[in-house]
Enzyme design. Structure first.
Site, PDB file in Angstrom:
ATOM      1  N   ARG A 110      10.711  64.604  87.922  1.00  0.00           N
ATOM      2  CA  ARG A 110       9.792  65.460  87.148  1.00  0.00           C
ATOM      3  C   ARG A 110      10.639  66.324  86.228  1.00  0.00           C
ATOM      4  NH1 ARG A 110       4.861  68.900  89.533  1.00  0.00           N
ATOM      5  NH2 ARG A 110       4.047  66.769  89.506  1.00  0.00           N
TER       6      ARG A 110
ATOM      7  N   LYS B  82      24.433  73.574  84.192  1.00  0.00           N
ATOM      8  CA  LYS B  82      25.706  73.728  83.454  1.00  0.00           C
ATOM      9  C   LYS B  82      25.672  72.966  82.141  1.00  0.00           C
ATOM     10  CE  LYS B  82      28.005  73.202  87.872  1.00  0.00           C
ATOM     11  NZ  LYS B  82      28.907  72.264  88.550  1.00  0.00           N
TER      12      LYS B  82
ATOM     13  N   HIS C 269       1.569  61.467  83.909  1.00  0.00           N
ATOM     14  CA  HIS C 269       1.812  61.669  85.348  1.00  0.00           C
ATOM     15  C   HIS C 269       1.255  60.434  86.065  1.00  0.00           C
ATOM     16  CE1 HIS C 269       2.423  63.425  89.169  1.00  0.00           C
ATOM     17  NE2 HIS C 269       1.883  64.620  89.001  1.00  0.00           N
TER      18      HIS C 269
ATOM     19  N   ARG D  10       2.823  68.908  95.893  1.00  0.00           N
ATOM     20  CA  ARG D  10       2.291  67.600  96.305  1.00  0.00           C
ATOM     21  C   ARG D  10       3.182  66.424  95.914  1.00  0.00           C
ATOM     22  NH1 ARG D  10      -1.483  71.052  96.029  1.00  0.00           N
ATOM     23  NH2 ARG D  10      -0.226  71.712  94.291  1.00  0.00           N
ATOM     24  N   THR D  11       3.590  66.370  94.669  1.00  0.00           N
ATOM     25  CA  THR D  11       4.251  65.148  94.200  1.00  0.00           C
ATOM     26  C   THR D  11       5.594  64.961  94.910  1.00  0.00           C
ATOM     27  OG1 THR D  11       3.177  65.543  92.094  1.00  0.00           O
ATOM     28  CG2 THR D  11       4.876  63.848  92.131  1.00  0.00           C
TER      29      THR D  11
HETATM   30  N1   CP Z   1      -0.786  67.124  91.280  1.00  0.00           N
HETATM   31  C1   CP Z   1       0.487  67.544  91.197  1.00  0.00           C
HETATM   32  O1   CP Z   1       1.282  67.042  90.403  1.00  0.00           O
HETATM   33  O2   CP Z   1       0.784  68.571  92.055  1.00  0.00           O
HETATM   34  P1   CP Z   1       2.213  69.246  92.175  1.00  0.00           P
HETATM   35  O3   CP Z   1       2.493  69.948  90.862  1.00  0.00           O
HETATM   36  O4   CP Z   1       2.097  70.220  93.329  1.00  0.00           O
HETATM   37  O5   CP Z   1       3.219  68.181  92.430  1.00  0.00           O
END
Ligand code: CP
Length: 304
Positions: free
Chosen positions: A101, A80, A129, A51-52
């Protein structure tokens, strides 16, 4: 130049503005289709995501911009041994904004100090998040018509669930929000979140292991997955993973206008039998995430 590492960096007024822009995009997406023409978003994902990452990329395409992507840490020079700082400085030469991320808490903050362009934290370890929180806030606002005066239940892995930490931080700033924290003993909300947010602000909260005992009180039920990837041993994960499984029977005493949220991915904690219940909002959250990320990209790029 501004980054977004922690949801608390946005004021309540700014959250309201982002929600208003997202609602305007929903009403007339064509108005926004050229806003980021000529701009590039780099998505640097050193942990799995559906999703993100894809919603950030869809958001930039729908704003008329372009996307550069690292979706597997093994295919970048991080494999590396390149540092986060050097990676960020490099990507800053190619892109206008980064969504990152990373499994290490604080990595997006480090990136923001070296990139020379805005960095958005797209999830750092078990910490924060903030853009999931933007999706959650828009969903709550659209479902309930408000962000204040409600009882919000969080259920599942409150220890490692970074979406929980960020949403508690955000909702703690609206008046008369009560928190119900439902988890196994081993997966309780970290004491730093309790101390820094709930206790410091003298907010009302209870902790329990029993979802059915409290479900009738809730306006929002935020279910979460037990985060297997953060456990030190598989035995503990297997023992705790099915602590809560929401089924239609468990909703018998819930309010008729309860909103059930989940950041997804879901494993076992919400039965698919609930997906057609009008109270299930988790796939609306997925779509709302794209609109809020569009609003955020425009804000950080200072696109009017
Ligand atoms: N909600 C969320 O962060 O989903 P993903 O891990 O699929 O990005």
């Amino acid at each position: 130049m501004r980054s977004l590492i922690d949801i608390q960096e946005l004021s309540v007024e700014e959250l309201g503005e982002l929600i208003a822009v997202a609602n305007d995009i929903i009403a007339d997406p064509s108005k926004y289709s050229e806003k980021c023409r000529g701009k590039k978003l780099a998505t640097l994902f050193f942990e799995p995501s559906t999703r993100t990452r894809l919603s950030f990329e869809a958001a930039m395409y729908e704003l008329g911009g372009n996307v550069l992507s690292v979706s597997d840490s093994n295919t970048s020079s991080a494999a590396k041994g390149e540092s986060v700082a050097d990676t960020a400085r490099t990507v800053g030469c190619y892109a206008d904004i980064i969504a990152m991320r990373h499994p290490k808490e604080g990595a997006p903050l480090v990136a923001s100090l070296h990139a020379g362009i805005p960095v958005i934290n797209a999830g750092d370890g078990g910490h924060n998040h903030p853009t999931q929180t933007l999706a959650d806030l828009l969903t709550i606002q659209r479902e309930k018509g408000r962000l204040d005066n409600m009882t919000l239940g969080f259920c599942g892995d409150l220890k490692f669930g970074r979406t929980v930490h960020s949403l508690i931080a955000a909702m703690s700033r609206y008046p008369n929000v009560k928190f119900v924290l439902i988890s196994p003993e081993e997966l309780k909300l970290p004491s730093y979140v309790k101390k820094d947010i709930l206790k410091t602000k003298n907010l009302e909260y209870i902790q329990t292991t029993d979802l059915e005992k409290v479900i009738a009180d809730l306006d929002i039920l935020y279910m979460t997955r037990v985060q297997r990837e953060r456990f030190f041993n598989e035995e503990d994960y297997l023992r705790l993973k099915d602590s809560y499984i929401l089924t239609p029977e468990k909703l018998v005493n819930a309010k008729p206008d309860l909103a059930i949220l989940h950041p997804l991915p879901r494993v076992n904690e919400i039965s698919v039998a609930i997906d057609d219940d009008p109270r299930a909002c988790y796939f609306k959250q997925v779509l709302n995430g794209k609109y809020m990320r569009m609003a955020l990209i425009m804000k950080l790029l200072e696109v009017r």
